[in-house]
Design a protein around this motif. Structure first.
Motif, PDB file in Angstrom:
ATOM      1  N   LEU A 180      -3.379   3.858   5.192  1.00 52.24           N
ATOM      2  CA  LEU A 180      -3.635   2.555   5.797  1.00 52.24           C
ATOM      3  C   LEU A 180      -2.411   2.096   6.559  1.00 52.24           C
ATOM      4  O   LEU A 180      -1.278   2.201   6.068  1.00 52.24           O
ATOM      5  N   ARG A 181      -2.641   1.585   7.772  1.00 54.18           N
ATOM      6  CA  ARG A 181      -1.567   0.952   8.535  1.00 54.18           C
ATOM      7  C   ARG A 181      -2.164  -0.031   9.515  1.00 54.18           C
ATOM      8  O   ARG A 181      -3.121   0.285  10.234  1.00 54.18           O
ATOM      9  N   ASP A 182      -1.593  -1.228   9.565  1.00 54.10           N
ATOM     10  CA  ASP A 182      -2.038  -2.272  10.492  1.00 54.10           C
ATOM     11  C   ASP A 182      -3.543  -2.505  10.401  1.00 54.10           C
ATOM     12  O   ASP A 182      -4.219  -2.715  11.414  1.00 54.10           O
ATOM     13  N   GLY A 183      -4.068  -2.456   9.185  1.00 53.20           N
ATOM     14  CA  GLY A 183      -5.488  -2.716   8.995  1.00 53.20           C
ATOM     15  C   GLY A 183      -6.402  -1.567   9.344  1.00 53.20           C
ATOM     16  O   GLY A 183      -7.626  -1.678   9.219  1.00 53.20           O
ATOM     17  N   GLU A 184      -5.846  -0.442   9.806  1.00 51.55           N
ATOM     18  CA  GLU A 184      -6.638   0.738  10.141  1.00 51.55           C
ATOM     19  C   GLU A 184      -6.467   1.771   9.035  1.00 51.55           C
ATOM     20  O   GLU A 184      -5.345   2.112   8.660  1.00 51.55           O
ATOM     21  N   TYR A 185      -7.565   2.269   8.503  1.00 50.31           N
ATOM     22  CA  TYR A 185      -7.490   3.238   7.413  1.00 50.31           C
ATOM     23  C   TYR A 185      -8.194   4.540   7.814  1.00 50.31           C
ATOM     24  O   TYR A 185      -9.082   4.557   8.669  1.00 50.31           O
ATOM     25  N   SER A 186      -7.763   5.609   7.183  1.00 52.76           N
ATOM     26  CA  SER A 186      -8.377   6.906   7.439  1.00 52.76           C
ATOM     27  C   SER A 186      -8.247   7.764   6.197  1.00 52.76           C
ATOM     28  O   SER A 186      -7.287   7.641   5.428  1.00 52.76           O
ATOM     29  N   ARG A 187      -9.219   8.619   5.996  1.00 57.07           N
ATOM     30  CA  ARG A 187      -9.197   9.527   4.860  1.00 57.07           C
ATOM     31  C   ARG A 187      -8.413  10.776   5.250  1.00 57.07           C
ATOM     32  O   ARG A 187      -8.671  11.391   6.277  1.00 57.07           O
ATOM     33  N   GLN A 188      -7.434  11.133   4.443  1.00 56.23           N
ATOM     34  CA  GLN A 188      -6.582  12.281   4.705  1.00 56.23           C
ATOM     35  C   GLN A 188      -6.997  13.452   3.806  1.00 56.23           C
ATOM     36  O   GLN A 188      -7.653  13.269   2.779  1.00 56.23           O
ATOM     37  N   THR A 189      -6.598  14.645   4.214  1.00 56.93           N
ATOM     38  CA  THR A 189      -6.956  15.842   3.453  1.00 56.93           C
ATOM     39  C   THR A 189      -5.773  16.318   2.632  1.00 56.93           C
ATOM     40  O   THR A 189      -4.675  16.511   3.157  1.00 56.93           O
ATOM     41  N   LEU A 190      -6.007  16.473   1.336  1.00 56.65           N
ATOM     42  CA  LEU A 190      -5.014  17.098   0.472  1.00 56.65           C
ATOM     43  C   LEU A 190      -5.257  18.600   0.438  1.00 56.65           C
ATOM     44  O   LEU A 190      -6.380  19.061   0.615  1.00 56.65           O
ATOM     45  N   SER A 191      -4.211  19.368   0.193  1.00 56.27           N
ATOM     46  CA  SER A 191      -4.388  20.798   0.040  1.00 56.27           C
ATOM     47  C   SER A 191      -5.214  21.084  -1.207  1.00 56.27           C
ATOM     48  O   SER A 191      -5.460  20.194  -2.035  1.00 56.27           O
ATOM     49  N   GLU A 192      -5.645  22.326  -1.375  1.00 54.36           N
ATOM     50  CA  GLU A 192      -6.467  22.685  -2.532  1.00 54.36           C
ATOM     51  C   GLU A 192      -5.743  22.413  -3.839  1.00 54.36           C
ATOM     52  O   GLU A 192      -6.372  22.126  -4.864  1.00 54.36           O
ATOM     53  N   THR A 193      -4.425  22.471  -3.829  1.00 54.56           N
ATOM     54  CA  THR A 193      -3.657  22.224  -5.047  1.00 54.56           C
ATOM     55  C   THR A 193      -3.376  20.742  -5.249  1.00 54.56           C
ATOM     56  O   THR A 193      -2.797  20.352  -6.263  1.00 54.56           O
ATOM     57  N   GLY A 194      -3.813  19.906  -4.292  1.00 56.23           N
ATOM     58  CA  GLY A 194      -3.597  18.466  -4.415  1.00 56.23           C
ATOM     59  C   GLY A 194      -2.123  18.127  -4.418  1.00 56.23           C
ATOM     60  O   GLY A 194      -1.331  18.669  -3.638  1.00 56.23           O
ATOM     61  N   LEU A 195      -1.737  17.239  -5.316  1.00 61.33           N
ATOM     62  CA  LEU A 195      -0.328  16.863  -5.420  1.00 61.33           C
ATOM     63  C   LEU A 195       0.506  17.970  -6.031  1.00 61.33           C
ATOM     64  O   LEU A 195       1.721  18.007  -5.869  1.00 61.33           O
ATOM     65  N   GLY A 196      -0.138  18.865  -6.758  1.00 60.41           N
ATOM     66  CA  GLY A 196       0.593  19.898  -7.478  1.00 60.41           C
ATOM     67  C   GLY A 196       0.694  19.552  -8.957  1.00 60.41           C
ATOM     68  O   GLY A 196       0.136  18.557  -9.436  1.00 60.41           O
ATOM     69  N   GLU A 197       1.423  20.349  -9.684  1.00 59.30           N
ATOM     70  CA  GLU A 197       1.545  20.158 -11.127  1.00 59.30           C
ATOM     71  C   GLU A 197       2.614  19.113 -11.457  1.00 59.30           C
ATOM     72  O   GLU A 197       3.518  18.846 -10.680  1.00 59.30           O
ATOM     73  N   GLY A 198       2.491  18.549 -12.643  1.00 58.88           N
ATOM     74  CA  GLY A 198       3.534  17.680 -13.167  1.00 58.88           C
ATOM     75  C   GLY A 198       3.405  16.214 -12.825  1.00 58.88           C
ATOM     76  O   GLY A 198       4.337  15.436 -13.090  1.00 58.88           O
ATOM     77  N   TRP A 199       2.256  15.796 -12.277  1.00 56.83           N
ATOM     78  CA  TRP A 199       2.075  14.394 -11.897  1.00 56.83           C
ATOM     79  C   TRP A 199       1.292  13.647 -12.971  1.00 56.83           C
ATOM     80  O   TRP A 199       0.302  14.145 -13.503  1.00 56.83           O
ATOM     81  N   PHE A 200       1.738  12.422 -13.256  1.00 55.30           N
ATOM     82  CA  PHE A 200       1.118  11.614 -14.297  1.00 55.30           C
ATOM     83  C   PHE A 200       1.084  10.145 -13.869  1.00 55.30           C
ATOM     84  O   PHE A 200       1.865   9.722 -13.020  1.00 55.30           O
ATOM     85  N   TRP A 201       0.171   9.403 -14.475  1.00 52.06           N
ATOM     86  CA  TRP A 201       0.238   7.944 -14.416  1.00 52.06           C
ATOM     87  C   TRP A 201       0.644   7.443 -15.796  1.00 52.06           C
ATOM     88  O   TRP A 201       0.275   8.019 -16.822  1.00 52.06           O
ATOM     89  N   VAL A 202       1.431   6.383 -15.822  1.00 50.89           N
ATOM     90  CA  VAL A 202       1.855   5.754 -17.072  1.00 50.89           C
ATOM     91  C   VAL A 202       1.543   4.265 -16.971  1.00 50.89           C
ATOM     92  O   VAL A 202       2.011   3.594 -16.046  1.00 50.89           O
ATOM     93  N   PHE A 203       0.744   3.757 -17.911  1.00 45.72           N
ATOM     94  CA  PHE A 203       0.413   2.336 -17.911  1.00 45.72           C
ATOM     95  C   PHE A 203       1.357   1.611 -18.857  1.00 45.72           C
ATOM     96  O   PHE A 203       1.382   1.870 -20.056  1.00 45.72           O
ATOM     97  N   THR A 204       2.130   0.684 -18.307  1.00 40.76           N
ATOM     98  CA  THR A 204       3.174  -0.009 -19.064  1.00 40.76           C
ATOM     99  C   THR A 204       2.718  -1.351 -19.624  1.00 40.76           C
ATOM    100  O   THR A 204       3.522  -2.078 -20.208  1.00 40.76           O
ATOM    101  N   GLY A 205       1.461  -1.674 -19.438  1.00 39.09           N
ATOM    102  CA  GLY A 205       0.937  -2.953 -19.895  1.00 39.09           C
ATOM    103  C   GLY A 205       0.600  -3.870 -18.737  1.00 39.09           C
ATOM    104  O   GLY A 205       1.127  -3.728 -17.632  1.00 39.09           O
ATOM    105  N   THR A 206      -0.317  -4.803 -18.984  1.00 39.97           N
ATOM    106  CA  THR A 206      -0.734  -5.736 -17.938  1.00 39.97           C
ATOM    107  C   THR A 206       0.424  -6.661 -17.567  1.00 39.97           C
ATOM    108  O   THR A 206       1.026  -7.284 -18.446  1.00 39.97           O
TER     109      THR A 206
END
Length: 336
Positions: A180-206
């Motif tokens: 997204l930029r300046d109100g214009e959005y577009s769908r991008q293509t990730l490679s078959e491996t996506g982000l790769g290994e080792g990626w996580f989300w951590v929820f620290t609380g509301t």
């Protein structure tokens, strides 16, 4: 019963900066908001969520919509804060149902019972509000255009997030990687491996502060700052690295330090990011963060080996692997 489902999202780069015209990248993830609708003949719509039930008579929807629109106009004039618009979360759901009727040219408001089942943490910066609205618009409206669906999700979401960007709406509607930029959005293509290994989300609380409150405080301190050009350059480098399969660790670290300058990274998250860096990884908030309290919503984490569980993490934080949802909002079932 009819069922609609919408994914959550994680901002990879550009949070806060996207409001000022800088680019942002977000990824739809496999945490979902599911909305179930069972029609009946009673002259009301009931909303069941978190062991509470809210009921609104069909004759009350128009008045609620007008009141919330009026409150938003007063917010724009500086007469109300963003937290004064909605009296309770259910009002946002009822508003979205009525907007689905209006934009679809339908005469009748649906009668029946609505229930939700969500594993998207609330207030975590994972787009729970946008996912809820998108699912309701998909369930109760007839909106064939993706662009119109994104626009209507954003229109409803403004009641909770104020002058926020389209990033949540576009990502939960389209799925996959979204720029997204300046109100214009577009769908991008990730490679078959996506982000790769080792990626996580951590929820620290509301977070103690809402997204709208964070956006407003950042606006007061940095609206005309040159920091947004630094964010812009960093996100462009992030996008290039994603498309070329280059390492992202240093870019995530740099993003974290810029967000820290904005004052939206609480102290416990600062310490956790330092710990991740000591283990050779990188971490940053992935959302608005917080301008008060010790919780900051979601963090994006990369580790060269192991998982967040092996770090010294507060007992009430939780985490998961970062996986993509490529579909966006959709109907799961339609039996009537």
């Amino acid at each position: 019963m009819r069922i609609a489902c919408a994914p959550g999202k994680v901002i990879l780069s550009g949070e806060h900066a996207v409001v000022y015209g800088a680019p942002a990248l977000a990824l739809a993830v496999d945490r979902h908001m599911r909305v179930f609708y069972e029609p009946d003949r009673l002259p009301r719509l009931s909303w069941h969520a978190q062991e509470r039930t809210h009921v609104l008579g069909l004759d009350k929807f128009a008045a609620l919509r007008r009141r919330l629109d009026s409150h938003f106009e007063r917010y724009l004039r500086g007469e109300l804060s963003i937290t004064d618009i909605l009296k309770k979360p259910a009002e946002l759901a009822f508003y979205a149902v009525d907007m689905a009727r209006l934009v679809s040219g339908l005469d009748a408001i649906p009668r029946g019972s609505v229930k939700i089942d969500s594993d998207i943490p609330i207030g975590a910066g994972m787009g729970s509000s946008a996912a809820l609205i998108a699912a309701l618009l998909k369930l109760f409206g007839h909106i064939d255009s993706d662009d119109e669906l994104v626009r209507q999700v954003h229109h409803c979401e403004r009641l909770q997030h104020g002058r926020g960007s389209l990033i949540d709406a576009a990502t939960v509607c389209l799925g996959g990687l979204v720029r997204l930029r300046d109100g214009e959005y577009s769908r991008q293509t990730l490679s078959e491996t996506g982000l790769g290994e080792g990626w996580f989300w951590v929820f620290t609380g509301t977070p103690a502060a809402s997204t709208g409150a964070c956006v407003e405080q950042v606006r007061r301190g940095f609206e005309h700052s040159s920091i947004w050009s630094e964010f812009s350059e960093l996100t462009t480098r992030f996008e290039t690295a994603l498309s070329e399969g280059q390492p992202l660790c240093e870019l995530v670290r740099a993003n974290h330090h810029l967000l820290s300058r904005l004052g939206v990274v609480p102290a416990p998250l600062q310490r956790f990011a330092e710990q991740v860096e000591q283990h050779g990884g990188a971490a940053k908030i992935a959302g608005a963060g917080s301008v008060s309290g010790d919780s900051g919503g979601l963090m994006l984490v990369w580790l060269p080996e192991g998982t967040p569980a092996q770090l010294n993490m507060p007992y009430d934080w939780h985490w998961g692997e970062l996986k993509e949802d490529s579909q966006g909002v959709r109907l799961l079932d339609d039996q009537g």
